[in-house]
Design a protein around this motif. Structure first.
Motif, PDB file in Angstrom:
ATOM      1  N   UNK B  66       6.171   5.484   5.324  1.00 35.97           N
ATOM      2  CA  UNK B  66       5.577   6.365   6.330  1.00 35.97           C
ATOM      3  C   UNK B  66       6.593   7.374   6.880  1.00 35.97           C
ATOM      4  N   UNK B  67       7.845   7.192   6.514  1.00 34.54           N
ATOM      5  CA  UNK B  67       8.909   8.040   7.048  1.00 34.54           C
ATOM      6  C   UNK B  67       9.928   8.172   5.920  1.00 34.54           C
ATOM      7  N   UNK B  68      10.749   9.244   5.912  1.00 36.21           N
ATOM      8  CA  UNK B  68      11.741   9.323   4.846  1.00 36.21           C
ATOM      9  C   UNK B  68      13.163   9.211   5.394  1.00 36.21           C
ATOM     10  N   UNK B  69      14.029   8.675   4.545  1.00 32.95           N
ATOM     11  CA  UNK B  69      15.394   8.377   4.968  1.00 32.95           C
ATOM     12  C   UNK B  69      16.336   9.507   4.588  1.00 32.95           C
ATOM     13  N   UNK B  70      17.457   9.571   5.253  1.00 33.79           N
ATOM     14  CA  UNK B  70      18.511  10.546   4.955  1.00 33.79           C
ATOM     15  C   UNK B  70      19.320  10.079   3.739  1.00 33.79           C
ATOM     16  N   UNK B  71      19.737   8.834   3.786  1.00 34.97           N
ATOM     17  CA  UNK B  71      20.480   8.276   2.657  1.00 34.97           C
ATOM     18  C   UNK B  71      20.322   6.762   2.661  1.00 34.97           C
ATOM     19  N   UNK B  72      20.787   6.148   1.587  1.00 33.32           N
ATOM     20  CA  UNK B  72      20.697   4.689   1.490  1.00 33.32           C
ATOM     21  C   UNK B  72      19.702   4.277   0.423  1.00 33.32           C
ATOM     22  N   UNK B  75      15.979  -1.659  -2.232  1.00 34.26           N
ATOM     23  CA  UNK B  75      15.475  -2.217  -3.484  1.00 34.26           C
ATOM     24  C   UNK B  75      14.453  -3.294  -3.211  1.00 34.26           C
ATOM     25  N   UNK B  76      13.250  -3.064  -3.743  1.00 36.76           N
ATOM     26  CA  UNK B  76      12.203  -4.072  -3.643  1.00 36.76           C
ATOM     27  C   UNK B  76      11.948  -4.601  -5.038  1.00 36.76           C
ATOM     28  N   UNK B  77      12.164  -5.886  -5.253  1.00 33.83           N
ATOM     29  CA  UNK B  77      12.083  -6.509  -6.570  1.00 33.83           C
ATOM     30  C   UNK B  77      12.898  -5.730  -7.598  1.00 33.83           C
ATOM     31  N   UNK B  78      14.047  -5.216  -7.171  1.00 32.90           N
ATOM     32  CA  UNK B  78      14.964  -4.557  -8.100  1.00 32.90           C
ATOM     33  C   UNK B  78      14.849  -3.048  -8.187  1.00 32.90           C
ATOM     34  N   UNK B  79      13.751  -2.447  -7.692  1.00 32.68           N
ATOM     35  CA  UNK B  79      13.608  -0.987  -7.791  1.00 32.68           C
ATOM     36  C   UNK B  79      13.728  -0.329  -6.419  1.00 32.68           C
ATOM     37  N   UNK B  80      14.430   0.807  -6.385  1.00 30.15           N
ATOM     38  CA  UNK B  80      14.588   1.527  -5.132  1.00 30.15           C
ATOM     39  C   UNK B  80      13.250   2.167  -4.722  1.00 30.15           C
ATOM     40  N   UNK B  81      12.820   1.877  -3.519  1.00 23.40           N
ATOM     41  CA  UNK B  81      11.533   2.419  -3.076  1.00 23.40           C
ATOM     42  C   UNK B  81      11.700   3.622  -2.151  1.00 23.40           C
ATOM     43  N   UNK B  82      12.935   3.993  -1.839  1.00 20.51           N
ATOM     44  CA  UNK B  82      13.116   5.152  -0.966  1.00 20.51           C
ATOM     45  C   UNK B  82      12.915   6.429  -1.773  1.00 20.51           C
ATOM     46  N   UNK B  83      12.315   7.420  -1.176  1.00 18.37           N
ATOM     47  CA  UNK B  83      12.131   8.701  -1.832  1.00 18.37           C
ATOM     48  C   UNK B  83      10.982   8.727  -2.824  1.00 18.37           C
ATOM     49  N   UNK B  84      10.175   7.677  -2.865  1.00 15.73           N
ATOM     50  CA  UNK B  84       9.009   7.698  -3.756  1.00 15.73           C
ATOM     51  C   UNK B  84       7.948   8.643  -3.200  1.00 15.73           C
ATOM     52  N   UNK B  85       7.192   9.260  -4.098  1.00 17.97           N
ATOM     53  CA  UNK B  85       6.072  10.090  -3.663  1.00 17.97           C
ATOM     54  C   UNK B  85       4.953   9.169  -3.179  1.00 17.97           C
ATOM     55  N   UNK B  86       3.956   9.764  -2.529  1.00 14.03           N
ATOM     56  CA  UNK B  86       2.805   8.984  -2.097  1.00 14.03           C
ATOM     57  C   UNK B  86       2.173   8.221  -3.255  1.00 14.03           C
ATOM     58  N   UNK B  87       2.016   8.930  -4.375  1.00 11.71           N
ATOM     59  CA  UNK B  87       1.400   8.308  -5.549  1.00 11.71           C
ATOM     60  C   UNK B  87       2.298   7.207  -6.095  1.00 11.71           C
ATOM     61  N   UNK B  88       3.606   7.459  -6.039  1.00  9.35           N
ATOM     62  CA  UNK B  88       4.547   6.465  -6.528  1.00  9.35           C
ATOM     63  C   UNK B  88       4.548   5.220  -5.665  1.00  9.35           C
ATOM     64  N   UNK B  89       4.278   5.393  -4.385  1.00  4.08           N
ATOM     65  CA  UNK B  89       4.320   4.259  -3.467  1.00  4.08           C
ATOM     66  C   UNK B  89       3.060   3.403  -3.563  1.00  4.08           C
ATOM     67  N   UNK B  90       1.942   4.046  -4.007  1.00  6.37           N
ATOM     68  CA  UNK B  90       0.641   3.382  -3.912  1.00  6.37           C
ATOM     69  C   UNK B  90       0.598   1.984  -4.530  1.00  6.37           C
ATOM     70  N   UNK B  91       1.120   1.803  -5.764  1.00  9.13           N
ATOM     71  CA  UNK B  91       1.047   0.442  -6.326  1.00  9.13           C
ATOM     72  C   UNK B  91       1.841  -0.589  -5.514  1.00  9.13           C
TER      73      UNK B  91
END
Lengths: 346, 270
Positions: B66-72, B75-91
């Protein structure tokens, strides 16, 4: 002569003038709400007293009627669908409920004043805080603007607003939540009231700020001897700041006592349920001993004891109105089984 | 608990920029989250505790996209979830669910409970048809202590505590891996808060879902967490097992928080 009502709070108190009239005496106060052409009772037969330089805590969950009670005392219910149906509120020898608006206005401010929960909505955003504090002073003490400003500055210093001489010309939005509540306290204290009513004064504040504000209120009370009614849903806040406690449920006082005695011998099952619902800070429990069910709706109050449907001790007898049991001189419980249950873990 | 954490947040920074008053084009920077790192293992409850403005809610909003980060990284189950697009986040939303603070604002007042609860089931293709959905929903409502009749009703017919139970049912229905609960019991009266805390703890235990529990209330946090991170002005000042935080607090701020809480000293037995 001491006046005895169904529920009298604190007959003999630590106050040096214990035989004098109480500062405030509420007698059999009933408040009802007009709903679809019907009057539904929301506060039932409430009686209590407050003596000078004492702090009475009223504790209860939402809908218990604690805020309505103090709004009625302050005369702030007129014009709403809620109104006082019977009872008397004696303050300084007058029945507040019989006063005209003008008479009441002369008592508010220097007789009694109120601190509200949300400092942002109770301060006027378009006036400087100094002007808001001065308004009450000029109205009640008929002094010049200059004198009022000096007094306002003193008050801001008293409530420990840093750099008060600059802050006095600031607007509410320029202050933090804790500072706004300090300004509210300064306003309430402006005319040295005999009675200060604080309705959830720290609920909107962070816990460290809450401690500062509660300490400040206690300090001011020590200095000025103002009596305080503190309303809170937080038993911890009440336990630490009040001499007397009244526990409200469904518009009634179900238990009242000195703070010390109340927490030593919990009399009412509801009070005990409330305490056991709070997760302990210094130990671990697997499951909380939660009170089952929910607060009944106003139009569907149970017969007899209003806590009976949620009470683990309820028996057939509880479907009749409970008597007011006197556990002790100053400890009153509205329960059929007050004597048997006191002190027993549920 | 396996050794690889379910959620691993490293060196997270969040900066909010607001337009500066006065100067044209100038911006104010508010460094809301500073270099925050923590991890949550499967089946674990980690709490973020702190006062208003400390950044705890911002972290929850970052992790739900719901918000985007500056840096950092997160990892959720091994994949970085920061900076994902809305569509990328949906699953990921099936796996990362959120319980909100305000039970009055978080349920759509125009939808029946059936519609509110069935939406995520159909979106995440967890059921094939309405009948199956209804069976699942009725069973879940029973688990959260509500009557299955609730399906036909609207949010306004329920009390705050009951609405929070509905919010919990909506989250549990999709069997997430981790729940982010932001002040999930703060708006409730103390007797109802105890009921909902017991329910959350029970469901967390039985399903083994991990939880990031965000709260300002240290007593509540102690009751529900395994580990606690204390936040102050955007930083984690202390992160430890709950026993250590309460019995042996290391940071001055943790000690200040603990000493500020008003206590009831009641004796249940004479």
């Amino acid at each position: 002569m001491r006046y005895v009502t169904a529920l009298t709070l604190g007959s003999r108190m630590i106050s040096p003038v214990s035989d004098n009239q109480p500062l405030l005496r509420v007698e059999n106060l009933c408040i009802a709400i007009q709903n679809a052409g019907q009057l539904q009772p929301v506060v039932r037969d409430l009686s209590f007293e407050v003596q000078a330089s004492q702090t009475l805590g009223i504790v209860g969950e939402s809908g218990s009627g604690k805020s309505l009670t103090v709004l009625a005392i302050m005369g702030l219910l007129s014009g709403s669908p809620v109104r006082v149906t019977s009872g008397k509120v004696w303050f300084d020898g007058k029945d507040l409920l019989q006063l005209s608006d003008a008479e009441r206005r002369s008592i508010m401010g220097d007789g009694m004043s109120m601190i509200f929960q949300e400092p942002m909505t109770s301060l006027n955003p378009v006036y400087k805080i100094g002007d808001q504090i001065m308004e009450g002073i000029r109205h009640h003490q008929h002094c010049s603007a200059k004198e009022a400003r000096t007094r306002a500055l003193q008050l801001l210093e008293k409530v420990k607003i840093p750099d008060a001489s600059t802050r006095i010309d600031h607007y509410p939005h320029q202050l933090s939540g804790g500072q706004r509540q300090r300004v509210m306290i300064a306003m309430a204290l402006a005319c040295d009231p005999l009675l200060l009513i604080a309705d959830e004064p720290t609920t909107a504040l962070d816990v460290t700020v809450q401690k500062e504000v509660l300490d400040l209120i206690a300090e001011i009370q020590q200095d000025t001897g103002t009596a305080i009614i503190l309303i809170s849903h937080d038993l911890g806040v009440i336990a630490q700041t009040c001499n007397f406690v009244a526990v409200m449920y469904c518009g009634e006082i179900v238990e009242s006592s000195t703070t010390e005695k109340l927490f030593q011998r919990l009399g009412h099952p509801y009070t005990r349920g409330l305490i056991e619902s709070i997760p302990p800070l210094h130990s671990d429990v697997e499951w909380l001993n939660a009170i089952p069910g929910q607060v009944p709706a106003l139009n569907a109050l149970p017969v007899g004891c209003s806590y009976q449907p949620r009470c683990s001790h309820a028996q057939a007898q509880c479907r009749q109105n409970p008597p007011v049991a006197l556990l002790d001189d100053e400890h009153i419980v509205r329960c059929h089984f007050a004597q048997q249950l006191q002190g027993r873990a549920s | 608990m396996s050794n690889t954490p379910l959620l691993d947040v490293k060196a997270l920074n969040v900066v909010f920029r607001t337009k500066s008053s006065g100067k044209l084009l100038a911006t104010n920077r508010n460094h809301a989250v500073k270099n925050v790192s923590f991890s949550v293992h499967a089946g674990e409850v980690l709490s973020l505790v702190g006062e208003s403005g400390c950044g705890k809610t911002t972290i929850g909003r970052i992790l739900t996209g719901l918000e985007s980060a500056e840096s950092g990284t997160a990892n959720f189950q091994g994949d970085n979830i920061l900076g994902l697009s809305n569509a990328g986040f949906r699953p990921l939303r099936k796996h990362i669910q959120m319980i909100f603070q305000d039970p009055y604002a978080s349920l759509n007042p125009r939808l029946t409970i059936e519609k509110i609860l069935s939406e995520p089931l159909f979106i995440h293709k967890l059921v094939r048809n309405r009948v199956e959905a209804r069976t699942r929903m009725a069973a879940m409502l029973k688990q959260v202590g509500l009557d299955p009749d609730a399906l036909k009703r609207y949010p306004h017919e329920f009390s705050g505590g009951q609405r929070q139970r509905i919010g919990i049912a909506r989250v549990m229905l999709v069997s997430p891996r981790i729940i982010i609960a932001d002040e999930a019991v703060s708006a409730l009266d103390v007797s109802i808060q105890a009921q909902v805390l017991n329910l959350l703890k029970k469901l967390q235990r039985s399903s083994g879902v991990a939880m990031l529990f965000i709260s300002h209330d240290l007593a509540v946090v102690r009751h529900i967490s395994d580990r606690i991170a204390v936040m102050y002005q955007g930083e984690i000042v202390e992160l430890n097992d709950k026993q250590q935080i309460f019995e042996n607090p290391q940071h001055e701020y943790t000690r200040l928080l603990l000493s500020s809480i008003p206590q009831v000293k009641a004796r249940s037995t004479p």
